[in-house]
Design a protein around this motif. Sequence first.
Motif, PDB file in Angstrom:
ATOM      1  N   PHE A  89       0.816  -1.209   0.000  1.00 37.51           N
ATOM      2  CA  PHE A  89       0.000   0.000   0.000  1.00 37.51           C
ATOM      3  C   PHE A  89       0.851   1.261   0.000  1.00 37.51           C
ATOM      4  N   PHE A 213      -8.326  -1.204  -4.151  1.00 36.08           N
ATOM      5  CA  PHE A 213      -7.127  -1.959  -3.817  1.00 36.08           C
ATOM      6  C   PHE A 213      -7.072  -3.272  -4.585  1.00 36.08           C
ATOM      7  N   VAL A 230     -10.319  -0.847   3.336  1.00 35.78           N
ATOM      8  CA  VAL A 230     -10.313  -1.780   2.206  1.00 35.78           C
ATOM      9  C   VAL A 230     -10.947  -3.115   2.603  1.00 35.78           C
TER      10      VAL A 230
END
Length: 401
Positions: A89, A213, A230
């Motif tokens: 991330f 994501f 997410v």
Amino acid sequence: LVARAIDWADKDAQLTAQDEDFWAQIQAAFVLDRNLINFNNGGVCPSPRVVQDALRRQLEYANQAPSYYMWRNLEPEIESVRTRLAKHFGCDREEMAITRNASEALLIAIAGIDLQRGDEVLTTDQDYPRMINGIKQRERREGVKLVQVTFPHVPRSKQELVDAIERGITSRTKLILICHVINLTGQIWPVKEIVEMGRKRNIPVIVDGAHAFAQFPYSNNELECDYYGVSLHKWLMAPIGTGFLYVRKNKIESLWPLMADNDAQHADIRKFEEIGTHPAANHNAIGEALTFHEMIGPERKAARLRYMRSRWIDKIRNEKNVYFNTNLAPDHSCGIANVGITGIEPAKLAEWLLAKYAIFTTTIVHKQYQGLRITPNVYTTLSEIDLFAEAMLKASRDGIG
């Protein structure tokens, strides 16, 4: 097989997107019911076999002596998952909390930021209902005010989206909630621009990344947000009931968890994971899903999703009765598209597709538009894509009566 296919894959993601020998190996990595064509991977996606095997193996191991094997041996592995997710991330591992889904992650942020009576929380009328309900609960309990702006569901530019949020800001706006990707249409939002706009006004921005994501490549270094939630059982194809919450380090201490922490945890990202007894296997198997995703490559995956979408869209886009509720430009959307046929109710069209062709889709009905949300994934075959296009052509030309 997948690793060997990756070794032989073309370095050009666009060329690999059309290499059916390559994607056949990816498709073979799943255990599926091919008698049903699943075009609702945006809701929850099946995991590859290696993820299911890891989940099953750890559940069976833990069950031998749960209070010892699960808590002492398996639970500590969450730290490896934390490290890897944070790296992917683009954040510090001490900013990454493992949750059960995006709802839990985002509701921690929505409920945990201090607000006063009369403060306004700004979002849109196309954000996810559960998050909007989280704001409405604070509205009922604490007297904060929910403000929802409208925006064109097929915007001509990203600036239209920024302008919509800016128009909704008042002197009482104390929090903004936006989607990175609108789940109804697949519209990608200009997160960084809105985060910067909020930061200049000292307004925190919560970003719903449930549909972003692992659908297409990006990192938090590009977004620069403070709060991001997410679901990992969507595009990452992790076990059902996995997600994460990112909180910028200097915001952790002031954000209240949903479940009580202790005094020593106030500045620790792990305070958001205090949910009581839960299976360690679910979050540990995220590691296998991340490995599978990284083996394919985020760029290859996004290119394949766009290629499959273009394949069915190109077959029907010139039909006079067909309409799209998605901006199909690559910078506006990726694997998701919302489509409909004039004169046919989306719910009835969905029922017909399922009964006639065993194609499972998602019906979307919004006050601005209605249609079917179509979300294939990397295990989807071109024959399934083509069958859907043929069915839509038949429905458009002959009806579904």
